[in-house]
Design a protein around this motif. Structure first.
Motif, PDB file in Angstrom:
ATOM      1  N   GLY A  36       0.627  -1.377   0.018  1.00 20.47           N
ATOM      2  CA  GLY A  36      -0.080   0.001  -0.237  1.00 20.47           C
ATOM      3  C   GLY A  36       0.633   1.610  -0.008  1.00 20.47           C
ATOM      4  O   GLY A  36       0.687   2.165  -0.792  1.00 20.47           O
ATOM      5  N   VAL A  37       1.954   0.978   1.317  1.00 16.85           N
ATOM      6  CA  VAL A  37       2.356   2.720   0.923  1.00 16.85           C
ATOM      7  C   VAL A  37       3.645   2.854  -0.134  1.00 16.85           C
ATOM      8  O   VAL A  37       3.653   4.145  -0.842  1.00 16.85           O
ATOM      9  CB  VAL A  37       3.860   2.128   2.168  1.00 16.85           C
ATOM     10  N   VAL A  38       4.297   1.882  -0.947  1.00 18.53           N
ATOM     11  CA  VAL A  38       5.182   2.054  -2.297  1.00 18.53           C
ATOM     12  C   VAL A  38       4.177   2.271  -3.275  1.00 18.53           C
ATOM     13  O   VAL A  38       4.249   2.828  -4.328  1.00 18.53           O
ATOM     14  CB  VAL A  38       5.922   0.383  -2.285  1.00 18.53           C
ATOM     15  N   ILE A  39       2.503   1.514  -3.612  1.00 17.05           N
ATOM     16  CA  ILE A  39       2.271   1.991  -4.385  1.00 17.05           C
ATOM     17  C   ILE A  39       1.749   2.819  -4.590  1.00 17.05           C
ATOM     18  O   ILE A  39       1.591   3.959  -5.488  1.00 17.05           O
ATOM     19  CB  ILE A  39       1.138   0.396  -5.282  1.00 17.05           C
ATOM     20  N   SER A  40       1.606   3.442  -3.165  1.00 21.29           N
ATOM     21  CA  SER A  40       0.378   4.595  -3.948  1.00 21.29           C
ATOM     22  C   SER A  40       1.614   5.221  -3.350  1.00 21.29           C
ATOM     23  O   SER A  40       1.373   6.628  -4.139  1.00 21.29           O
ATOM     24  CB  SER A  40       0.158   4.539  -1.870  1.00 21.29           C
ATOM     25  N   PHE A  41       2.561   5.627  -3.124  1.00 20.81           N
ATOM     26  CA  PHE A  41       4.159   6.476  -3.703  1.00 20.81           C
ATOM     27  C   PHE A  41       3.808   7.009  -5.053  1.00 20.81           C
ATOM     28  O   PHE A  41       4.777   8.008  -5.461  1.00 20.81           O
ATOM     29  CB  PHE A  41       4.506   7.148  -1.954  1.00 20.81           C
ATOM     30  N   ALA A  42       4.785   5.529  -5.787  1.00 19.77           N
ATOM     31  CA  ALA A  42       4.535   5.205  -6.848  1.00 19.77           C
ATOM     32  C   ALA A  42       3.674   6.553  -7.467  1.00 19.77           C
ATOM     33  O   ALA A  42       3.943   6.339  -8.432  1.00 19.77           O
ATOM     34  CB  ALA A  42       4.345   3.551  -7.397  1.00 19.77           C
ATOM     35  N   LEU A  43       2.588   6.189  -7.387  1.00 22.36           N
ATOM     36  CA  LEU A  43       1.415   6.849  -7.909  1.00 22.36           C
ATOM     37  C   LEU A  43       1.365   8.571  -7.799  1.00 22.36           C
ATOM     38  O   LEU A  43       1.945   9.210  -8.901  1.00 22.36           O
ATOM     39  CB  LEU A  43       0.309   6.364  -7.420  1.00 22.36           C
ATOM     40  N   CYS A  44       2.501   8.706  -6.662  1.00 24.65           N
ATOM     41  CA  CYS A  44       2.323  10.820  -6.395  1.00 24.65           C
ATOM     42  C   CYS A  44       3.679  10.698  -7.266  1.00 24.65           C
ATOM     43  O   CYS A  44       3.740  11.436  -8.239  1.00 24.65           O
ATOM     44  CB  CYS A  44       3.238  10.628  -4.611  1.00 24.65           C
ATOM     45  N   GLY A  45       4.646   9.448  -7.831  1.00 23.53           N
ATOM     46  CA  GLY A  45       6.238   9.905  -8.920  1.00 23.53           C
ATOM     47  C   GLY A  45       5.444  10.011  -9.720  1.00 23.53           C
ATOM     48  O   GLY A  45       5.909  11.033 -10.919  1.00 23.53           O
ATOM     49  N   VAL A  46       4.240   9.404 -10.261  1.00 21.99           N
ATOM     50  CA  VAL A  46       3.272   8.930 -11.848  1.00 21.99           C
ATOM     51  C   VAL A  46       3.312  11.030 -12.381  1.00 21.99           C
ATOM     52  O   VAL A  46       3.654  11.872 -13.207  1.00 21.99           O
ATOM     53  CB  VAL A  46       3.042   7.916 -11.781  1.00 21.99           C
ATOM     54  N   ILE A  47       2.337  11.077 -10.432  1.00 22.35           N
ATOM     55  CA  ILE A  47       1.657  12.076 -10.711  1.00 22.35           C
ATOM     56  C   ILE A  47       2.900  14.150 -11.524  1.00 22.35           C
ATOM     57  O   ILE A  47       2.841  14.130 -11.891  1.00 22.35           O
ATOM     58  CB  ILE A  47       0.752  12.496 -10.299  1.00 22.35           C
ATOM     59  N   ALA A  48       3.598  13.418  -9.869  1.00 26.35           N
ATOM     60  CA  ALA A  48       4.736  13.978 -10.258  1.00 26.35           C
ATOM     61  C   ALA A  48       5.708  14.454 -11.812  1.00 26.35           C
ATOM     62  O   ALA A  48       6.999  15.478 -12.082  1.00 26.35           O
ATOM     63  CB  ALA A  48       6.204  14.130  -9.345  1.00 26.35           C
ATOM     64  N   LEU A  49       5.444  13.804 -12.806  1.00 26.89           N
ATOM     65  CA  LEU A  49       6.387  13.741 -13.806  1.00 26.89           C
ATOM     66  C   LEU A  49       5.224  15.099 -14.856  1.00 26.89           C
ATOM     67  O   LEU A  49       5.876  15.353 -16.139  1.00 26.89           O
ATOM     68  CB  LEU A  49       5.828  12.819 -15.106  1.00 26.89           C
ATOM     69  N   ALA A  50       4.535  15.187 -14.691  1.00 25.54           N
ATOM     70  CA  ALA A  50       4.208  16.501 -14.986  1.00 25.54           C
ATOM     71  C   ALA A  50       4.345  17.357 -14.695  1.00 25.54           C
ATOM     72  O   ALA A  50       4.298  18.897 -15.435  1.00 25.54           O
ATOM     73  CB  ALA A  50       1.949  16.204 -14.520  1.00 25.54           C
ATOM     74  N   GLY A  51       4.930  17.678 -13.064  1.00 25.71           N
ATOM     75  CA  GLY A  51       4.809  19.023 -12.554  1.00 25.71           C
ATOM     76  C   GLY A  51       7.076  19.242 -13.550  1.00 25.71           C
ATOM     77  O   GLY A  51       7.439  20.374 -14.145  1.00 25.71           O
ATOM     78  N   LYS A  52       7.564  18.403 -13.799  1.00 26.48           N
ATOM     79  CA  LYS A  52       8.790  18.445 -15.112  1.00 26.48           C
ATOM     80  C   LYS A  52       8.450  18.741 -16.263  1.00 26.48           C
ATOM     81  O   LYS A  52       8.731  20.077 -17.093  1.00 26.48           O
ATOM     82  CB  LYS A  52       9.272  17.472 -15.265  1.00 26.48           C
ATOM     83  N   ARG A  53       7.310  18.331 -17.090  1.00 21.08           N
ATOM     84  CA  ARG A  53       6.387  18.711 -18.000  1.00 21.08           C
ATOM     85  C   ARG A  53       5.944  19.925 -18.212  1.00 21.08           C
ATOM     86  O   ARG A  53       6.643  20.614 -19.724  1.00 21.08           O
ATOM     87  CB  ARG A  53       5.570  16.979 -18.721  1.00 21.08           C
ATOM     88  N   GLY A  54       5.412  20.410 -17.572  1.00 24.94           N
ATOM     89  CA  GLY A  54       4.473  21.559 -17.378  1.00 24.94           C
ATOM     90  C   GLY A  54       4.793  22.561 -15.980  1.00 24.94           C
ATOM     91  O   GLY A  54       4.722  24.149 -16.636  1.00 24.94           O
TER      92      GLY A  54
END
Length: 502
Positions: free
Chosen positions: A79-97
């Motif tokens: 639960g902890v690893v998967i949920s923070f990995a999903l945060c990491g995917v959202i963080a990609l948008a920050g770099k792109r935009g």
């Protein structure tokens, strides 16, 4: 859209504010010259906000689903690893935009349509960070009372003022001050948390821990969902706020990796240790629900209580700072036209009022308050599914000017995304139950699909649900996965047209 024109007079004022260390950048695109952060810098804010003795208390809630120690460790780590990995995917948008999360969400929902998930995000952020401030205030009073220093109204007033002051000051100062503060807090709270483990390890009774009976797959699912929402999914709506200063050539894999490592490593270890503590002592297991910090403090000798209090409060403040900073950015994305520091201050005032109200006026409000916040978790999970799919579909950086123009390529409204979020939320609410049925009876309408689908039965006399999957809260997973899959299929052509590939 890299900046907003200012007069010479305004420019001088802004420069003076910047010299005081206050971030003046709001929701506008970060200038290339300011994008100097590296992926490993993401470790510090996420680690500092999650390395907390409070994380140990989650173990009692996990075991509350009636599962064994081994089952609890499995769902905790996953639960902890998967949920923070999903945060990491959202963080990609920050770099792109190079913009805050909710501004980048306009690409998926439309420039105006983004206000629908934006309001939910703002309410969720304000609510959870107020909850953290409340816990910090009550923890101070509890430990002061045990030390014999008084834990009454006066202590609570001072504690509430200090906690709110720290949160507001840091969030007003902004990104750079918060990043420096978090790197310091990481060492302080981390060291005292390690001290707590060393001082309490003798309380672990492995015989009692390993004798805990196993639970059903439904119980494990419910515990998994609770861990995911309590950790990574609770932060997912602000994940890109901390990656928007990343260099444009930063590795996407590194951004996801450092985000996941920083957020997940501390809570995974601490909750697992908490499982051993709570599984060893029935008093700890039952006491944490009403007073998490105070119950954990009962295992310590008196001389450790002061550093324990410092670590607990600073960790809670650290988490609240991240939330209030981002809720201020979300407020701006909704169209409120004030400077970023002022937006953070407004949300800080709301946090302060909410803390005083709950602590001094309506202590019984805490359970209904949590019920309301958990309810918002379903549409937030749907938003996350839509956003993750949107990020996966894109091959190019965001059109930064179009993020601020309803007539641009992202349009004013994306009705596919909005309809997906509405439908997924309605279905999701039908598969979650109100965990505070007695204190928040107005929320007992949830779970209306459980009986029709044969997943649970409501016991009206006892006031609780029966059934293997009754408390699994499948609605959160449904909203997340359904929204992801629908978006991946239904908006593929839309994203291609937005990027000029169709």
């Amino acid at each position: 859209m890299t900046s907003t024109p200012v007069s010479d007079r305004d420019g001088s004022r802004i420069d003076a504010v910047r010299r005081r260390g206050v971030e003046t950048t709001g929701i506008e695109i970060i200038a290339e010259s300011e994008r100097t952060a590296r992926p490993r810098d993401l470790f510090w804010p996420w680690f500092a906000a999650n390395v907390s003795v409070f994380g140990i208390s989650y173990a009692a809630f996990v075991l509350g689903f009636g599962i064994s120690f081994v089952q609890a460790v499995v769902v905790t780590v996953l639960g902890v690893v998967i949920s923070f990995a999903l945060c990491g995917v959202i963080a990609l948008a920050g770099k792109r935009g190079s913009a805050p999360t909710m501004v980048l969400s306009r690409a998926a929902f439309g420039v105006t349509g983004q206000k629908v998930p934006g309001v939910i995000s703002w309410l969720t952020s304000i609510g959870w960070e107020t909850f953290l401030a409340i816990l910090a205030t009550l923890a101070t009073a509890t430990i002061f009372e045990r030390l014999g220093w008084g834990g009454g109204t006066g202590t609570k007033v001072v504690a509430a003022v200090v906690v709110a002051g720290l949160v507001v000051a840091a969030s007003v100062a902004g990104y750079h001050v918060i990043m420096r503060m978090q790197s310091v807090l990481t060492w302080v709270t981390g060291a005292i948390t390690v001290l707590y483990v060393v001082m309490t390890v003798q309380h672990v009774d492995w015989g009692a821990v390993t004798s805990l009976p196993s639970g059903s797959i439904g119980a494990m699912t419910g515990a998994l969902v609770m861990v995911m929402t309590g950790f990574g999914l609770g932060w997912i709506n602000i994940a890109a706020d901390w990656s928007r200063y990343q260099r444009r050539d930063a590795s996407g894999a590194a951004i996801v990796g450092w985000n996941t490592l920083g957020g997940a490593i501390a809570p995974a270890l601490l909750v697992c240790y908490g499982l051993a503590l709570a599984g060893s002592d029935e008093a700890v297991l039952t006491g944490i629900g009403g007073d998490p910090i105070g119950t954990l403090a009962t295992l310590l000798p008196t001389w450790v209580l002061v550093p324990f209090l410092v670590a607990a409060v600073l960790a809670l403040v650290s988490g609240a700072v991240l939330g209030i900073y981002s809720s201020g950015l979300t407020l701006l994305s909704l169209g409120v036209r004030i400077p970023r520091p002022a937006a953070a201050a407004v949300d800080g005032v709301i946090l302060t009022i909410g803390t005083f109200y709950v602590v001094f006026v309506a202590e019984s409000f805490i359970n209904p308050f949590q019920s309301f916040l958990i309810t918002l978790g379903v549409p937030l999970a749907s938003w996350a599914g839509i956003m993750i799919a949107d990020i996966a579909l894109r091959r190019r950086d965001y059109d930064e000017e179009a993020l601020f123009d309803p007539r641009g390529r992202y349009g004013a409204w994306d009705w596919t995304s909005i309809a997906t979020m509405v439908v997924a939320s309605v279905l999701g609410w039908g598969l979650v139950v109100n965990s505070f049925a007695a204190d928040a009876s107005w929320n007992n309408w949830q779970g209306y699909l459980l009986e029709p689908l044969g997943l649970g039965t409501w016991d009206a006399a006892g006031g609780f649900w029966e059934g293997t999957f009754a408390y699994a809260n499948l609605g959160v997973l449904l909203a997340l996965v359904l929204s992801f899959l629908v978006t991946l299929v239904a908006r593929r052509g839309t994203v291609a047209r937005q990027e000029g590939r169709a």
